[in-house]
Design a protein around this motif. Structure first.
Motif, PDB file in Angstrom:
ATOM      1  N   GLN A  57      -7.172   3.665  -4.192  1.00  0.00           N
ATOM      2  CA  GLN A  57      -7.726   2.868  -3.098  1.00  0.00           C
ATOM      3  C   GLN A  57      -7.969   1.429  -3.542  1.00  0.00           C
ATOM      4  O   GLN A  57      -7.700   0.490  -2.793  1.00  0.00           O
ATOM      5  CB  GLN A  57      -9.025   3.501  -2.577  1.00  0.00           C
ATOM      6  CG  GLN A  57      -9.586   2.799  -1.364  1.00  0.00           C
ATOM      7  CD  GLN A  57      -8.632   2.828  -0.181  1.00  0.00           C
ATOM      8  OE1 GLN A  57      -7.887   3.780   0.027  1.00  0.00           O
ATOM      9  NE2 GLN A  57      -8.645   1.780   0.609  1.00  0.00           N
ATOM     10  N   GLU A  73      -3.542  -5.356  -0.097  1.00  0.00           N
ATOM     11  CA  GLU A  73      -3.780  -5.758   1.290  1.00  0.00           C
ATOM     12  C   GLU A  73      -4.538  -7.064   1.421  1.00  0.00           C
ATOM     13  O   GLU A  73      -4.484  -7.706   2.459  1.00  0.00           O
ATOM     14  CB  GLU A  73      -4.519  -4.642   2.033  1.00  0.00           C
ATOM     15  CG  GLU A  73      -3.671  -3.386   2.167  1.00  0.00           C
ATOM     16  CD  GLU A  73      -4.451  -2.178   2.644  1.00  0.00           C
ATOM     17  OE1 GLU A  73      -5.688  -2.261   2.774  1.00  0.00           O
ATOM     18  OE2 GLU A  73      -3.815  -1.138   2.859  1.00  0.00           O
ATOM     19  N   GLU A  95       1.061   4.748  -4.188  1.00  0.00           N
ATOM     20  CA  GLU A  95       0.937   6.136  -4.632  1.00  0.00           C
ATOM     21  C   GLU A  95       2.074   6.528  -5.569  1.00  0.00           C
ATOM     22  O   GLU A  95       1.853   7.142  -6.611  1.00  0.00           O
ATOM     23  CB  GLU A  95       0.890   7.086  -3.443  1.00  0.00           C
ATOM     24  CG  GLU A  95       0.547   8.499  -3.855  1.00  0.00           C
ATOM     25  CD  GLU A  95       0.214   9.400  -2.685  1.00  0.00           C
ATOM     26  OE1 GLU A  95       0.249  10.618  -2.888  1.00  0.00           O
ATOM     27  OE2 GLU A  95      -0.080   8.903  -1.585  1.00  0.00           O
ATOM     28  N   ALA A 107      -8.272   9.099  -6.667  1.00  0.00           N
ATOM     29  CA  ALA A 107      -8.318   8.580  -5.290  1.00  0.00           C
ATOM     30  C   ALA A 107      -8.999   7.224  -5.236  1.00  0.00           C
ATOM     31  O   ALA A 107      -8.536   6.308  -4.543  1.00  0.00           O
ATOM     32  CB  ALA A 107      -9.024   9.569  -4.372  1.00  0.00           C
ATOM     33  N   GLN A 108     -10.081   7.064  -5.978  1.00  0.00           N
ATOM     34  CA  GLN A 108     -10.823   5.805  -5.982  1.00  0.00           C
ATOM     35  C   GLN A 108      -9.978   4.668  -6.565  1.00  0.00           C
ATOM     36  O   GLN A 108      -9.956   3.562  -6.036  1.00  0.00           O
ATOM     37  CB  GLN A 108     -12.119   5.981  -6.773  1.00  0.00           C
ATOM     38  CG  GLN A 108     -13.017   4.780  -6.743  1.00  0.00           C
ATOM     39  CD  GLN A 108     -14.312   5.036  -7.510  1.00  0.00           C
ATOM     40  OE1 GLN A 108     -14.461   6.031  -8.214  1.00  0.00           O
ATOM     41  NE2 GLN A 108     -15.248   4.124  -7.370  1.00  0.00           N
ATOM     42  N   LYS A 124      -4.636  -0.298  -3.586  1.00  0.00           N
ATOM     43  CA  LYS A 124      -4.207  -0.549  -2.211  1.00  0.00           C
ATOM     44  C   LYS A 124      -4.942  -1.734  -1.620  1.00  0.00           C
ATOM     45  O   LYS A 124      -4.351  -2.572  -0.943  1.00  0.00           O
ATOM     46  CB  LYS A 124      -4.398   0.701  -1.360  1.00  0.00           C
ATOM     47  CG  LYS A 124      -3.398   1.793  -1.644  1.00  0.00           C
ATOM     48  CD  LYS A 124      -3.647   3.017  -0.787  1.00  0.00           C
ATOM     49  CE  LYS A 124      -2.653   4.111  -1.080  1.00  0.00           C
ATOM     50  NZ  LYS A 124      -2.867   5.308  -0.254  1.00  0.00           N
ATOM     51  N   GLN A 125      -6.244  -1.815  -1.873  1.00  0.00           N
ATOM     52  CA  GLN A 125      -7.026  -2.942  -1.365  1.00  0.00           C
ATOM     53  C   GLN A 125      -6.546  -4.248  -1.991  1.00  0.00           C
ATOM     54  O   GLN A 125      -6.491  -5.279  -1.313  1.00  0.00           O
ATOM     55  CB  GLN A 125      -8.505  -2.730  -1.637  1.00  0.00           C
ATOM     56  CG  GLN A 125      -9.117  -1.683  -0.745  1.00  0.00           C
ATOM     57  CD  GLN A 125     -10.569  -1.405  -1.081  1.00  0.00           C
ATOM     58  OE1 GLN A 125     -11.070  -1.810  -2.127  1.00  0.00           O
ATOM     59  NE2 GLN A 125     -11.243  -0.699  -0.200  1.00  0.00           N
ATOM     60  N   SER A 134       0.809  -1.221   0.000  1.00  0.00           N
ATOM     61  CA  SER A 134       0.000   0.000   0.000  1.00  0.00           C
ATOM     62  C   SER A 134       0.841   1.270   0.000  1.00  0.00           C
ATOM     63  O   SER A 134       0.545   2.195  -0.746  1.00  0.00           O
ATOM     64  CB  SER A 134      -0.955   0.010   1.192  1.00  0.00           C
ATOM     65  OG  SER A 134      -1.986  -0.907   0.982  1.00  0.00           O
TER      66      SER A 134
END
Length: 122
Positions: free
Chosen positions: A113, A120, A68, A109-110, A116-117, A64
């Motif tokens: 995310q 994870e 970016e 941003a979406q 990142k998900q 994560s």
């Protein structure tokens, strides 16, 4: 988590796509904390490579915090060539496809995310 980042552009010759892949690989290694490598060729000497490895980059330990920086590198490539598409695929088969519309101000941003998900999940 290791993942494969694949580049796709139906209007680009395989040689041009692989050249772009090599440039992206250098950018990722220089501009992020990730370690990016090309997959090992599975074919014999002198072979042009198969469709699976053309446009592919192996990302070691994608996490994560690194997303970016990776996203900023990908965004710079899409800004130059909006027809590029990316696919991030994990070793367990989960995948996420990223296209130019995911880099619009409303979607950044979406999309980050979602990546990142993906990193994870186990």
């Amino acid at each position: 988590m290791d993942a494969t980042l694949s580049l796709h552009d139906s209007g680009m010759a395989a040689e041009d796509l692989q050249s772009l892949t090599a440039r992206l690989l250098r950018s990722i290694n220089q501009e992020t904390d990730l370690t990016a490598t090309l997959p090992e060729e599975r074919s014999g000497a002198g072979a042009k490579g198969d469709a699976v490895t053309i446009g592919a980059i192996i990302l070691a330990a994608l996490s994560s915090p690194a997303v970016e920086a990776l996203f900023q590198v990908l965004k710079s490539y899409v800004e130059r060539k909006p027809t590029l598409r990316f696919e991030v695929k994990t070793a367990d088969g989960r995948e996420l496809k990223i296209e130019a519309e995911h880099f619009s101000p409303e979607q950044i941003a979406q999309t980050m995310q979602a990546v990142k998900q993906l990193c994870e999940q186990k």
